[in-house]
Design a protein around this motif. Sequence first.
Motif, short mmCIF file in Angstrom:
data_model
loop_
_atom_site.label_atom_id
_atom_site.label_comp_id
_atom_site.label_asym_id
_atom_site.label_seq_id
_atom_site.Cartn_x
_atom_site.Cartn_y
_atom_site.Cartn_z
N ASP A 56 0.85 -1.19 0.00
CA ASP A 56 0.00 0.00 0.00
C ASP A 56 0.89 1.24 0.00
OD1 ASP A 56 1.00 -0.30 2.59
OD2 ASP A 56 -0.70 0.77 3.46
N LEU A 57 0.30 2.38 0.16
CA LEU A 57 1.04 3.64 0.13
C LEU A 57 2.10 3.69 1.23
CD1 LEU A 57 1.45 6.48 -0.98
CD2 LEU A 57 -0.45 7.25 0.46
N MET A 58 1.73 3.27 2.43
CA MET A 58 2.65 3.33 3.56
C MET A 58 3.85 2.40 3.35
SD MET A 58 3.16 4.82 6.41
CE MET A 58 4.12 4.65 7.92
N ARG A 59 3.60 1.19 2.88
CA ARG A 59 4.67 0.23 2.65
C ARG A 59 5.63 0.73 1.58
NH1 ARG A 59 8.10 -3.12 4.89
NH2 ARG A 59 8.75 -4.80 3.51
N ARG A 60 5.09 1.33 0.56
CA ARG A 60 5.94 1.86 -0.52
C ARG A 60 6.81 3.00 -0.01
NH1 ARG A 60 3.99 0.46 -5.92
NH2 ARG A 60 2.37 -1.13 -5.68
N ALA A 61 6.27 3.82 0.88
CA ALA A 61 7.08 4.90 1.46
C ALA A 61 8.22 4.33 2.28
CB ALA A 61 6.20 5.79 2.33
N GLN A 62 7.95 3.23 3.01
CA GLN A 62 9.01 2.59 3.79
C GLN A 62 10.09 2.00 2.88
OE1 GLN A 62 6.56 -0.18 5.95
NE2 GLN A 62 6.27 1.20 7.69
N ILE A 63 9.66 1.41 1.77
CA ILE A 63 10.63 0.82 0.83
C ILE A 63 11.53 1.90 0.24
CG2 ILE A 63 10.85 -0.31 -1.42
CD1 ILE A 63 8.35 -1.92 -0.73
N VAL A 64 10.92 3.03 -0.15
CA VAL A 64 11.70 4.13 -0.71
C VAL A 64 12.67 4.67 0.34
CG1 VAL A 64 11.59 6.49 -1.60
CG2 VAL A 64 9.91 4.78 -2.35
N GLY A 65 12.20 4.81 1.58
CA GLY A 65 13.07 5.30 2.65
C GLY A 65 14.27 4.39 2.88
N ALA A 66 14.04 3.08 2.82
CA ALA A 66 15.14 2.13 3.01
C ALA A 66 16.10 2.14 1.83
CB ALA A 66 14.57 0.72 3.20
N ASP A 67 15.58 2.44 0.65
CA ASP A 67 16.41 2.42 -0.55
C ASP A 67 17.34 3.63 -0.63
OD1 ASP A 67 17.18 1.12 -2.96
OD2 ASP A 67 16.02 2.57 -4.11
N ILE A 68 16.83 4.78 -0.22
CA ILE A 68 17.64 6.01 -0.31
C ILE A 68 18.22 6.42 1.04
CG2 ILE A 68 16.28 6.83 -2.28
CD1 ILE A 68 14.86 8.76 -0.42
N TYR A 69 17.97 5.62 2.07
CA TYR A 69 18.46 5.90 3.41
C TYR A 69 17.98 7.25 3.93
CZ TYR A 69 21.52 2.01 2.31
OH TYR A 69 22.01 0.77 1.95
N ARG A 70 16.78 7.62 3.54
CA ARG A 70 16.15 8.86 4.01
C ARG A 70 14.67 8.55 4.21
NH1 ARG A 70 19.63 13.17 2.81
NH2 ARG A 70 17.98 14.67 3.18
N ASN A 71 14.17 8.80 5.40
CA ASN A 71 12.79 8.44 5.70
C ASN A 71 11.83 9.61 5.76
OD1 ASN A 71 12.83 5.43 6.31
ND2 ASN A 71 14.50 6.14 7.62
N PHE A 72 12.33 10.78 6.13
CA PHE A 72 11.42 11.91 6.31
C PHE A 72 10.69 12.28 5.02
CE2 PHE A 72 10.16 16.33 6.64
CZ PHE A 72 9.59 16.39 7.90
N GLU A 73 11.43 12.39 3.92
CA GLU A 73 10.84 12.84 2.67
C GLU A 73 9.75 11.88 2.14
OE1 GLU A 73 14.00 12.72 3.41
OE2 GLU A 73 15.14 14.44 2.64
N PRO A 74 10.01 10.56 2.02
CA PRO A 74 8.96 9.67 1.53
C PRO A 74 7.77 9.58 2.48
CG PRO A 74 10.89 8.41 2.21
CD PRO A 74 11.29 9.84 2.19
N LEU A 75 8.04 9.62 3.79
CA LEU A 75 6.93 9.56 4.75
C LEU A 75 6.08 10.83 4.69
CD1 LEU A 75 8.64 7.90 7.86
CD2 LEU A 75 6.98 6.88 6.29
N LEU A 76 6.75 11.97 4.49
CA LEU A 76 6.01 13.22 4.36
C LEU A 76 5.15 13.22 3.11
CD1 LEU A 76 5.54 16.02 5.59
CD2 LEU A 76 7.39 16.88 4.16
N LEU A 77 5.69 12.68 2.01
CA LEU A 77 4.91 12.58 0.78
C LEU A 77 3.72 11.65 0.98
CD1 LEU A 77 4.45 13.10 -2.21
CD2 LEU A 77 6.07 11.25 -2.72
#
Length: 219
Positions: A171-192
């Motif tokens: 879902d949207l939340m899981r995809r944000a977590q995957i992006v955060g783990a991939d770029i080693y940055r969590n704030f930006e994908p979670l904020l989006l």
Amino acid sequence: MNLDFSQIVPYTPFMLKGIWATLEFVIFSIIIGLVLGTLLALCKITKVSFLKWIANAYTSIFRGTPLILQLMIIYYAIPQLTGYDIPIFLSAVLTFGLNSAAYVSEIIRAGIMAVDKGQMEAAEALGVPYRPMMLNIILPQAIKNILPALLNEFITLTKESAIVSTIGYLDLMRRAQIVGADIYRNFEPLLLAGAIYWIMVFILTKIGQAIERRLRQGD
């Protein structure tokens, strides 16, 4: 502040696909919640004590336990007992649908009880069978009265849908977590992701308000 939103730009299409993934299982869950919730509400107002007891026990269990616990039981525990692995999507739909039904049943029951008892007595005096009376006379009036509460339940369901990320549903939340783990940055994908959730809820709220105004104008 160490922020760089440019890094999530290439991942934006991937995250946007999470909108439909989220809405897809939420829509199915809402349908299950409405149908089962209506049946439970009718059982709660029936004169058959056994059906009333079952409906009240169901509501007590699903309202009295955490939603994430229910999700874990359906996805992890039931396969242990049955030997059948339940697909992630089906687990999400069942969990949210069954949970929503408990809340919807109470909303509908309250709406039915709020309808003037004289109308039910008049229908019974005219010989109208119970089922047509409920479907054609009582429930339509109850729905108008409880529409804001139902819409609020569906909006809450949309927000709580992020819980399914714990079982790996994309879902949207899981995809944000995957992006955060991939770029080693969590704030930006979670904020989006948060902004997208807010937009979805805002749109659903406006649609609900439009439907409510339409129904009031039809009175």
